[in-house]
Design a protein around this motif. Structure first.
Motif, short mmCIF file in Angstrom:
data_model
loop_
_atom_site.label_atom_id
_atom_site.label_comp_id
_atom_site.label_asym_id
_atom_site.label_seq_id
_atom_site.Cartn_x
_atom_site.Cartn_y
_atom_site.Cartn_z
N UNK A 71 1.20 2.28 14.31
CA UNK A 71 2.06 1.09 14.40
C UNK A 71 1.34 -0.14 13.83
N UNK A 72 0.05 -0.22 14.05
CA UNK A 72 -0.71 -1.33 13.46
C UNK A 72 -0.68 -1.24 11.94
N UNK A 73 -0.82 -0.02 11.41
CA UNK A 73 -0.76 0.17 9.95
C UNK A 73 0.60 -0.25 9.41
N UNK A 74 1.65 0.11 10.13
CA UNK A 74 3.01 -0.26 9.70
C UNK A 74 3.17 -1.78 9.68
N UNK A 75 2.72 -2.43 10.76
CA UNK A 75 2.87 -3.89 10.86
C UNK A 75 2.07 -4.62 9.77
N UNK A 76 0.84 -4.18 9.53
CA UNK A 76 0.02 -4.83 8.52
C UNK A 76 0.70 -4.79 7.16
N UNK A 77 1.15 -3.63 6.76
CA UNK A 77 1.73 -3.48 5.42
C UNK A 77 3.05 -4.23 5.28
N UNK A 78 3.92 -4.11 6.28
CA UNK A 78 5.22 -4.77 6.18
C UNK A 78 5.08 -6.29 6.26
N UNK A 83 4.87 -1.77 0.54
CA UNK A 83 6.06 -1.16 1.13
C UNK A 83 5.91 0.36 1.23
N UNK A 84 5.35 0.97 0.20
CA UNK A 84 5.17 2.43 0.22
C UNK A 84 4.19 2.86 1.30
N UNK A 85 3.11 2.10 1.47
CA UNK A 85 2.15 2.44 2.53
C UNK A 85 2.79 2.25 3.90
N UNK A 96 11.15 2.53 1.26
CA UNK A 96 11.12 3.21 -0.04
C UNK A 96 12.16 2.61 -0.98
N UNK A 97 13.32 2.28 -0.45
CA UNK A 97 14.35 1.64 -1.29
C UNK A 97 13.87 0.29 -1.80
N UNK A 98 13.20 -0.48 -0.93
CA UNK A 98 12.64 -1.76 -1.38
C UNK A 98 11.62 -1.58 -2.47
N UNK A 99 10.76 -0.57 -2.32
CA UNK A 99 9.76 -0.28 -3.35
C UNK A 99 10.43 0.19 -4.64
N UNK A 100 11.52 0.95 -4.50
CA UNK A 100 12.24 1.43 -5.67
C UNK A 100 12.82 0.26 -6.46
N UNK A 101 13.33 -0.75 -5.77
CA UNK A 101 13.86 -1.93 -6.44
C UNK A 101 12.75 -2.68 -7.18
N UNK A 102 11.58 -2.80 -6.53
CA UNK A 102 10.45 -3.47 -7.18
C UNK A 102 10.01 -2.70 -8.42
N UNK A 103 9.99 -1.37 -8.31
CA UNK A 103 9.60 -0.54 -9.46
C UNK A 103 10.61 -0.67 -10.59
#
Length: 409
Positions: free
Chosen positions: A222-229, A255-257, A275-282
């Motif tokens: 959960x910490x990993x999720x919070x840091x990345x988002x 976003x992917x992490x 993943x959808x957000x990362x897809x838009x960025x890509x």
């Protein structure tokens, strides 16, 4: 360490591997009481077969348990061995040389030379030459620390801090590959502080990504999720002018992490959104690039989509995703990324019970980047699973790979 009794060495390395006595006992097929007695010296380890089994579970050279110098074997020369890990640790622990307040500034290489060395280190990592990288990292860390201490202000100070921040990130990534998650977290955390001095928000974003990866490996999901988002939200390009290729790449990778962390806790809705957000960025980026050493783009999004499906236990979806990836775009990816993907897909096939295809994926990854398969604890777990599920004698290629990895057939 050399003068410690063998039981104390077992306890030390078990602690380093973040295993409880019960988990360690289960992997050995022993009781928790047996482990406790060994570690306290009440029970002697007088059978070499047991010592070798312990070393295998702890993923270390048996010579380290016996208090002897490690003999570096040719077949493992591209892995990071425990001697090299300790040398990297020693470089990270030189607090006295990280500041001119405590130590006369050592002679630092010119920044032009440092830039070349750091760029070469990144490429060495992304080509999965982990043994080569490990032998260079201790000196590179010391040189980068010296350069950072030598430049107190101005543009050169920011450049030196930027280079040191990158070296910490390289060290963090390499250490995580071989299961040294605490050291990986330390190096990544150092990079965040240095990145602030470098005045580069995107470098700090990549440092946060490395912290998130280390936390994920440590089980702090959960910490990993919070840091990345949280960091992704802070650097999200809010205007078309802000949507530079560099910002899109760092934002997308965060976003992917985050998606990988969400997958680890079974949150499929969050995985889909990230993943959808990362897809838009890509899509806005328009292709696969390596800005800030991210390897980010549409193809890497698909690789993470497949990896997230594996973490969610959906091997079928992972295989479907793998099969629709454009072969030409995939072939253009760097070796570490492709071999990592083959390892993920091998895991997907084991979830489906198809050990033959899982074996093929492991062998493909090994041909492409041997260190990504032979050096990673995760790959050892996968090939062990494949061997357990194989009926009769395993095919010669997979049996040979298992032997080279030190995994019992």
């Amino acid at each position: 360490m050399d003068e410690l009794p063998i039981g104390r060495r077992v306890a030390y390395w078990r602690g380093r591997r973040k295993m409880s006595q019960q988990v360690f006992a289960d992997r050995l097929g022993k009781s928790k009481s047996w482990v406790d007695k060994v570690e306290r010296g009440v029970r002697r380890l007088d059978k070499f077969s047991v010592v070798y089994e312990i070393a295998d579970v702890l993923q270390i050279d048996v010579q380290l348990l016996l208090g002897k110098d490690v003999e570096r074997r040719p077949e493992t020369q591209n892995c990071i061995d425990q001697v090299e890990v300790e040398e990297i640790r020693a470089a990270l622990e030189r607090y006295d040389q990280m500041s001119a307040f405590f130590h006369p500034v050592p002679v630092a290489p010119p920044l032009t030379e440092m830039r070349k060395a750091v760029s070469h280190a990144w490429l060495t990592y992304q080509h999965a030459k982990y043994g080569v990288l490990a032998r260079k990292l201790p000196q590179l860390l010391r040189d980068a620390q010296a350069a950072d201490s030598a430049h107190a202000s101005g543009e050169e100070a920011r450049d030196a801090a930027h280079l040191l921040g990158q070296v910490y990130q390289i060290a963090s990534s390499a250490l995580r590959k071989v299961g040294e998650h605490e050291l990986s977290w330390l190096a990544a955390d150092r990079s965040i502080a240095v990145s602030q001095r470098a005045g580069d928000q995107l470098l700090a974003g990549m440092a946060s990504h490395r912290v998130g990866m280390a936390l994920l490996s440590l089980g702090r999901i959960r910490s990993a999720l919070e840091v990345n988002v949280n960091i992704a939200n802070r650097i999200a390009p809010m205007t078309s002018e802000a949507a530079t290729p560099e910002r899109l790449s760092v934002y997308g990778l965060l976003l992917l992490t985050g998606a990988m962390a969400a997958a680890r806790i079974g949150d499929s809705a969050t995985v889909r959104d990230l993943v959808c957000g990362a897809e838009q960025a890509a899509g806005a980026l328009g292709g696969d690039y390596n800005y800030y050493w991210t390897s980010f783009g549409p193809t890497n999004v698909e690789l993470h989509r497949a990896a997230a499906a594996v973490e969610l236990g959906d091997g079928g979806k992972a295989i479907e995703t793998h099969n629709r990836i454009d072969p030409e775009s995939f072939a253009a990816m760097l070796p570490e990324r492709r071999a990592h993907h083959f390892l993920d897909i091998a895991r997907g096939y084991t979830q489906l019970g198809d050990v033959e295809k899982a074996s093929e994926m492991l062998l493909e990854g090994d041909r492409l980047a041997p260190a990504e398969i032979r050096c990673r604890p995760l790959a050892h777990e996968v090939i062990s699973d494949v061997l357990r599920r194989t009926r009769g004698t395993p095919p010669a290629p997979i049996a040979e790979l298992a032997e080279q990895m030190g995994v019992g057939v």
